[in-house]
Design a protein around this motif. Structure first.
Motif, PDB file in Angstrom:
ATOM      1  N   VAL A  58       7.026  35.720 -29.179  1.00 59.51           N
ATOM      2  CA  VAL A  58       7.008  34.943 -28.087  1.00 59.51           C
ATOM      3  C   VAL A  58       5.718  34.114 -27.820  1.00 59.51           C
ATOM      4  CG1 VAL A  58       7.442  34.534 -25.578  1.00 59.51           C
ATOM      5  CG2 VAL A  58       9.108  35.934 -26.995  1.00 59.51           C
ATOM      6  N   GLU A  59       4.531  35.132 -27.587  1.00 53.40           N
ATOM      7  CA  GLU A  59       3.339  34.491 -27.645  1.00 53.40           C
ATOM      8  C   GLU A  59       3.049  33.448 -28.542  1.00 53.40           C
ATOM      9  OE1 GLU A  59       0.853  38.228 -27.617  1.00 53.40           O
ATOM     10  OE2 GLU A  59       1.968  38.882 -25.717  1.00 53.40           O
ATOM     11  N   LEU A  60       3.020  33.903 -29.710  1.00 50.60           N
ATOM     12  CA  LEU A  60       2.870  32.843 -30.931  1.00 50.60           C
ATOM     13  C   LEU A  60       3.597  31.512 -30.686  1.00 50.60           C
ATOM     14  CD1 LEU A  60       2.904  35.362 -34.173  1.00 50.60           C
ATOM     15  CD2 LEU A  60       0.914  34.216 -32.681  1.00 50.60           C
ATOM     16  N   TYR A  61       5.051  31.788 -30.424  1.00 55.20           N
ATOM     17  CA  TYR A  61       5.679  30.516 -30.057  1.00 55.20           C
ATOM     18  C   TYR A  61       5.228  29.708 -28.935  1.00 55.20           C
ATOM     19  CZ  TYR A  61      10.151  27.786 -29.205  1.00 55.20           C
ATOM     20  OH  TYR A  61      10.828  26.668 -29.101  1.00 55.20           O
ATOM     21  N   GLU A  62       4.783  30.132 -28.113  1.00 57.11           N
ATOM     22  CA  GLU A  62       3.994  29.390 -27.005  1.00 57.11           C
ATOM     23  C   GLU A  62       2.882  28.620 -27.198  1.00 57.11           C
ATOM     24  OE1 GLU A  62       3.819  32.467 -23.795  1.00 57.11           O
ATOM     25  OE2 GLU A  62       5.954  32.198 -23.311  1.00 57.11           O
ATOM     26  N   THR A  63       2.165  29.005 -28.296  1.00 60.63           N
ATOM     27  CA  THR A  63       0.927  28.301 -28.584  1.00 60.63           C
ATOM     28  C   THR A  63       1.522  27.173 -29.600  1.00 60.63           C
ATOM     29  OG1 THR A  63       0.807  29.344 -31.112  1.00 60.63           O
ATOM     30  CG2 THR A  63      -0.294  30.309 -29.188  1.00 60.63           C
ATOM     31  N   LEU A  64       2.603  26.751 -29.888  1.00 58.60           N
ATOM     32  CA  LEU A  64       3.052  25.584 -30.783  1.00 58.60           C
ATOM     33  C   LEU A  64       3.449  24.588 -29.782  1.00 58.60           C
ATOM     34  CD1 LEU A  64       6.112  27.300 -32.686  1.00 58.60           C
ATOM     35  CD2 LEU A  64       3.801  26.828 -33.374  1.00 58.60           C
ATOM     36  N   PHE A  81      12.153  32.707 -40.088  1.00 62.29           N
ATOM     37  CA  PHE A  81      13.580  32.850 -39.553  1.00 62.29           C
ATOM     38  C   PHE A  81      13.603  34.194 -38.966  1.00 62.29           C
ATOM     39  CE2 PHE A  81      18.239  34.292 -39.967  1.00 62.29           C
ATOM     40  CZ  PHE A  81      18.500  33.019 -39.255  1.00 62.29           C
ATOM     41  N   GLY A  82      12.848  35.238 -39.414  1.00 61.31           N
ATOM     42  CA  GLY A  82      12.944  36.462 -38.833  1.00 61.31           C
ATOM     43  C   GLY A  82      12.203  36.394 -37.301  1.00 61.31           C
ATOM     44  N   ALA A  83      11.205  35.592 -37.139  1.00 63.85           N
ATOM     45  CA  ALA A  83      10.420  35.475 -36.088  1.00 63.85           C
ATOM     46  C   ALA A  83      11.265  34.619 -35.067  1.00 63.85           C
ATOM     47  CB  ALA A  83       9.144  34.506 -36.338  1.00 63.85           C
ATOM     48  N   TRP A  84      12.013  33.557 -35.602  1.00 60.21           N
ATOM     49  CA  TRP A  84      12.953  32.944 -34.625  1.00 60.21           C
ATOM     50  C   TRP A  84      14.093  33.618 -34.146  1.00 60.21           C
ATOM     51  CZ3 TRP A  84      13.775  28.521 -32.410  1.00 60.21           C
ATOM     52  CH2 TRP A  84      14.739  27.925 -32.009  1.00 60.21           C
ATOM     53  N   GLN A  85      14.614  34.704 -35.186  1.00 59.80           N
ATOM     54  CA  GLN A  85      15.745  35.577 -34.445  1.00 59.80           C
ATOM     55  C   GLN A  85      15.282  36.428 -33.561  1.00 59.80           C
ATOM     56  OE1 GLN A  85      19.021  35.630 -35.213  1.00 59.80           O
ATOM     57  NE2 GLN A  85      18.615  33.715 -36.396  1.00 59.80           N
ATOM     58  N   SER A  86      13.729  37.028 -33.442  1.00 58.80           N
ATOM     59  CA  SER A  86      13.305  37.894 -32.611  1.00 58.80           C
ATOM     60  C   SER A  86      12.888  37.129 -31.161  1.00 58.80           C
ATOM     61  CB  SER A  86      12.155  38.602 -33.310  1.00 58.80           C
ATOM     62  OG  SER A  86      11.182  37.475 -33.243  1.00 58.80           O
ATOM     63  N   LEU A  87      13.152  35.754 -30.938  1.00 66.95           N
ATOM     64  CA  LEU A  87      12.832  35.135 -29.836  1.00 66.95           C
ATOM     65  C   LEU A  87      13.955  35.473 -28.641  1.00 66.95           C
ATOM     66  CD1 LEU A  87      11.277  31.657 -31.174  1.00 66.95           C
ATOM     67  CD2 LEU A  87      10.031  33.515 -29.964  1.00 66.95           C
ATOM     68  N   PRO A  88      13.567  35.369 -27.537  1.00 65.16           N
ATOM     69  CA  PRO A  88      14.881  35.601 -26.763  1.00 65.16           C
ATOM     70  C   PRO A  88      15.693  34.352 -26.701  1.00 65.16           C
ATOM     71  CG  PRO A  88      12.512  35.911 -25.523  1.00 65.16           C
ATOM     72  CD  PRO A  88      12.281  35.500 -27.214  1.00 65.16           C
ATOM     73  N   ALA A  89      16.855  34.688 -26.361  1.00 64.96           N
ATOM     74  CA  ALA A  89      17.945  33.471 -26.604  1.00 64.96           C
ATOM     75  C   ALA A  89      17.597  32.164 -25.895  1.00 64.96           C
ATOM     76  CB  ALA A  89      19.324  34.162 -26.049  1.00 64.96           C
ATOM     77  N   GLU A  90      16.961  32.486 -24.580  1.00 59.26           N
ATOM     78  CA  GLU A  90      16.913  31.186 -23.581  1.00 59.26           C
ATOM     79  C   GLU A  90      15.806  30.562 -24.561  1.00 59.26           C
ATOM     80  OE1 GLU A  90      14.562  34.799 -21.955  1.00 59.26           O
ATOM     81  OE2 GLU A  90      16.380  34.565 -22.598  1.00 59.26           O
ATOM     82  N   LEU A  91      14.785  31.132 -25.131  1.00 62.48           N
ATOM     83  CA  LEU A  91      13.863  29.910 -25.933  1.00 62.48           C
ATOM     84  C   LEU A  91      14.392  29.348 -27.038  1.00 62.48           C
ATOM     85  CD1 LEU A  91      10.396  32.174 -26.184  1.00 62.48           C
ATOM     86  CD2 LEU A  91      10.697  29.968 -24.862  1.00 62.48           C
ATOM     87  N   ARG A  92      15.339  30.094 -27.854  1.00 61.09           N
ATOM     88  CA  ARG A  92      15.925  29.500 -28.865  1.00 61.09           C
ATOM     89  C   ARG A  92      16.963  28.483 -28.462  1.00 61.09           C
ATOM     90  NH1 ARG A  92      19.057  33.884 -31.543  1.00 61.09           N
ATOM     91  NH2 ARG A  92      18.555  35.226 -29.793  1.00 61.09           N
ATOM     92  N   ALA A  93      17.536  28.532 -27.093  1.00 62.58           N
ATOM     93  CA  ALA A  93      18.661  27.483 -26.817  1.00 62.58           C
ATOM     94  C   ALA A  93      17.702  26.563 -26.081  1.00 62.58           C
ATOM     95  CB  ALA A  93      19.556  28.212 -25.558  1.00 62.58           C
ATOM     96  N   SER A  94      16.549  26.448 -25.741  1.00 68.19           N
ATOM     97  CA  SER A  94      16.002  25.460 -24.828  1.00 68.19           C
ATOM     98  C   SER A  94      15.518  24.402 -26.073  1.00 68.19           C
ATOM     99  CB  SER A  94      14.514  25.744 -24.497  1.00 68.19           C
ATOM    100  OG  SER A  94      13.538  26.183 -25.325  1.00 68.19           O
ATOM    101  N   ASP A  95      15.349  22.923 -25.612  1.00 68.11           N
ATOM    102  CA  ASP A  95      15.434  22.105 -26.201  1.00 68.11           C
ATOM    103  C   ASP A  95      13.910  21.687 -26.452  1.00 68.11           C
ATOM    104  OD1 ASP A  95      15.871  19.789 -28.012  1.00 68.11           O
ATOM    105  OD2 ASP A  95      15.846  18.440 -26.288  1.00 68.11           O
ATOM    106  N   GLY A  96      12.986  22.570 -27.401  1.00 63.85           N
ATOM    107  CA  GLY A  96      11.704  22.231 -27.586  1.00 63.85           C
ATOM    108  C   GLY A  96      11.305  21.543 -28.630  1.00 63.85           C
TER     109      GLY A  96
END
Length: 75
Positions: free
Chosen positions: A3-9, A60-75
């Motif tokens: 999640v921390e890594l994702y937030e840097t994108l 893909f593994g990193a994506w699967q480990s993200l919370p559902a609300e992050l995966r569902a958001s339109d980012g």
């Protein structure tokens, strides 16, 4: 940690991330986002580095480990 890594994108890197894990090719991503294929490759490379992913499988593994609300958001 992912999640921390994702937030840097950047928003564009997140858009590319979503499409990579959906299995789209760079050319398809470029078409969907109305950008050049070279630009997709640059965003993809940057996103892979920021996510500490060495392959699409790791990504893909990193994506699967993200919370559902992050995966569902339109980012």
């Amino acid at each position: 940690r992912n999640v921390e890594l994702y937030e840097t994108l950047t928003p564009r890197e997140r858009q590319v991330f979503r499409r990579v894990v959906r299995g789209l090719l760079n050319k398809q991503i470029a078409f969907e986002l109305d950008i050049s294929e070279v630009t997709v490759k640059l965003h993809r490379s940057s996103m892979m580095k920021k996510m500490c992913a060495t392959s699409t499988a790791h990504l893909f593994g990193a994506w699967q480990s993200l919370p559902a609300e992050l995966r569902a958001s339109d980012g």
